[in-house]
Design a protein around this motif. Structure first.
Motif, short mmCIF file in Angstrom:
data_model
loop_
_atom_site.label_atom_id
_atom_site.label_comp_id
_atom_site.label_asym_id
_atom_site.label_seq_id
_atom_site.Cartn_x
_atom_site.Cartn_y
_atom_site.Cartn_z
N TYR A 10 0.85 -1.20 0.00
CA TYR A 10 0.00 0.00 0.00
C TYR A 10 0.88 1.25 0.00
CZ TYR A 10 -2.85 3.79 1.76
OH TYR A 10 -3.46 5.01 1.91
N THR A 11 1.86 1.27 0.87
CA THR A 11 2.75 2.42 1.00
C THR A 11 3.49 2.69 -0.31
OG1 THR A 11 2.99 2.02 3.37
CG2 THR A 11 4.69 3.34 2.34
N ALA A 12 3.97 1.64 -0.96
CA ALA A 12 4.68 1.81 -2.24
C ALA A 12 3.74 2.38 -3.31
CB ALA A 12 5.25 0.47 -2.70
N LYS A 13 2.50 1.91 -3.34
CA LYS A 13 1.54 2.42 -4.32
C LYS A 13 1.23 3.90 -4.06
CE LYS A 13 -0.90 -1.87 -5.35
NZ LYS A 13 -2.20 -2.57 -5.22
N VAL A 14 1.04 4.24 -2.79
CA VAL A 14 0.74 5.64 -2.44
C VAL A 14 1.94 6.53 -2.80
CG1 VAL A 14 0.28 7.23 -0.55
CG2 VAL A 14 -0.96 5.08 -0.67
N ARG A 15 3.15 6.06 -2.48
CA ARG A 15 4.35 6.85 -2.80
C ARG A 15 4.40 7.14 -4.30
NH1 ARG A 15 8.14 3.78 -0.71
NH2 ARG A 15 8.35 4.99 1.18
N ASP A 16 4.15 6.12 -5.10
CA ASP A 16 4.16 6.28 -6.56
C ASP A 16 3.08 7.27 -7.00
OD1 ASP A 16 5.02 5.52 -9.28
OD2 ASP A 16 3.00 4.66 -9.40
N TYR A 17 1.90 7.15 -6.44
CA TYR A 17 0.80 8.05 -6.79
C TYR A 17 1.14 9.49 -6.42
CZ TYR A 17 -3.80 10.26 -6.82
OH TYR A 17 -4.84 11.11 -7.05
N LEU A 18 1.66 9.69 -5.22
CA LEU A 18 1.98 11.05 -4.75
C LEU A 18 3.05 11.71 -5.60
CD1 LEU A 18 1.88 10.56 -0.88
CD2 LEU A 18 0.12 11.56 -2.35
N LEU A 48 -5.28 10.76 -0.80
CA LEU A 48 -5.05 9.33 -0.53
C LEU A 48 -6.25 8.49 -0.97
CD1 LEU A 48 -3.29 9.16 2.96
CD2 LEU A 48 -2.29 8.89 0.69
N ALA A 49 -7.44 8.99 -0.70
CA ALA A 49 -8.64 8.25 -1.09
C ALA A 49 -8.70 8.09 -2.61
CB ALA A 49 -9.88 8.96 -0.57
N ARG A 50 -8.30 9.12 -3.34
CA ARG A 50 -8.32 9.07 -4.81
C ARG A 50 -7.22 8.19 -5.37
NH1 ARG A 50 -9.04 14.84 -4.57
NH2 ARG A 50 -6.88 15.05 -5.21
N SER A 51 -6.20 7.88 -4.57
CA SER A 51 -5.07 7.12 -5.08
C SER A 51 -5.48 5.71 -5.50
CB SER A 51 -3.95 7.03 -4.04
OG SER A 51 -4.30 6.12 -3.00
N GLY A 52 -6.54 5.17 -4.88
CA GLY A 52 -6.96 3.82 -5.20
C GLY A 52 -5.91 2.79 -4.83
N ALA A 53 -5.06 3.11 -3.88
CA ALA A 53 -3.94 2.24 -3.55
C ALA A 53 -4.35 0.99 -2.79
CB ALA A 53 -2.90 3.01 -2.74
N GLY A 54 -5.50 1.01 -2.13
CA GLY A 54 -5.89 -0.21 -1.43
C GLY A 54 -6.81 0.04 -0.27
N ARG A 71 2.85 13.35 8.73
CA ARG A 71 4.13 12.63 8.88
C ARG A 71 4.20 11.44 7.93
NH1 ARG A 71 6.95 14.33 13.44
NH2 ARG A 71 5.72 15.52 14.91
N PHE A 72 3.07 10.74 7.75
CA PHE A 72 3.04 9.62 6.82
C PHE A 72 3.35 10.10 5.40
CE2 PHE A 72 0.30 7.09 3.84
CZ PHE A 72 1.14 5.98 3.78
N ILE A 73 2.67 11.16 4.98
CA ILE A 73 2.88 11.70 3.64
C ILE A 73 4.33 12.15 3.48
CG2 ILE A 73 2.25 13.52 2.00
CD1 ILE A 73 -0.01 11.56 2.31
N ARG A 74 4.84 12.86 4.47
CA ARG A 74 6.22 13.35 4.37
C ARG A 74 7.21 12.19 4.34
NH1 ARG A 74 8.42 17.85 7.87
NH2 ARG A 74 6.97 19.13 6.70
N SER A 75 6.92 11.11 5.05
CA SER A 75 7.83 9.96 5.01
C SER A 75 7.90 9.36 3.61
CB SER A 75 7.41 8.90 6.03
OG SER A 75 6.27 8.19 5.59
N LEU A 76 6.84 9.56 2.83
CA LEU A 76 6.80 9.03 1.46
C LEU A 76 7.45 9.96 0.45
CD1 LEU A 76 3.16 7.65 1.37
CD2 LEU A 76 5.26 6.41 1.87
N VAL A 77 7.24 11.26 0.61
CA VAL A 77 7.71 12.21 -0.40
C VAL A 77 8.98 12.95 0.01
CG1 VAL A 77 5.40 12.51 -1.37
CG2 VAL A 77 6.19 14.10 0.38
#
Length: 164
Positions: A10-18, A48-54, A71-77
């Motif tokens: 999930y985290t990898a998909k969100v990172r890619d989407y962001l 995040l809801a629009r990302s469709g990540a899972g 913090r979650f978003i910043r950890s990804l981007v």
């Protein structure tokens, strides 16, 4: 541990989407280290809801593990390197810095750029101790060390929501 793997996926998909959303204003604030408002957090939740990540359960678990949505978003981007350098330029500009002090601060900038936040305790661990074996207190006066820690905390804390 299937659920851990699912959260990682999930985290990898969100990172890619962001990474494909460079024009989102709230996301720009996260990357630049600016404080987030409740409206920014709402915008990030919608993103995040629009990302469709899972599964929303994975999102909730990832956010809880990161101690908050910002913090979650910043950890990804991560953080924009130029924004972090500007903050530390002010710190370094207060006095004439030595080459070792500049190298040490550059390590901090690199960590913050990559991870988006930093626990000041890390200043007493590798790779920081490769430059200063006893940590920042070896390179900086006590007041400067306190300021360094304060700058790190303010950058890390900016991923949380403003209370007003």
């Amino acid at each position: 541990m299937r659920s851990g793997t699912d959260v990682e996926r999930y985290t990898a998909k969100v990172r890619d989407y962001l990474r494909r959303q460079p024009h989102n204003l709230a996301l720009q604030k996260v990357r630049s280290g600016k404080s987030l408002t409740p409206a920014d957090l709402e915008s990030l939740e919608e993103l995040l809801a629009r990302s469709g990540a899972g599964n929303p359960e994975y999102m909730e678990r990832a956010i809880a593990n990161a101690q908050g949505l910002g913090r979650f978003i910043r950890s990804l981007v991560g953080l924009d390197q130029q924004a972090v350098q500007e903050v530390f330029a002010e710190f370094l500009g207060e006095r004439t810095a030595t080459a070792s002090q500049i190298d040490f601060v550059n390590l901090v900038i690199s960590h913050l750029t990559r991870h988006g936040e930093m626990d000041p305790k890390l200043l007493f661990e590798a790779p920081f101790t490769d430059t200063a074996p006893q940590g920042p207190t070896q390179l900086f006066a006590p007041e400067q060390t306190r300021r360094l820690v304060g700058v790190i905390r303010s950058i890390s804390d900016s991923a949380g929501a403003a209370t007003a």
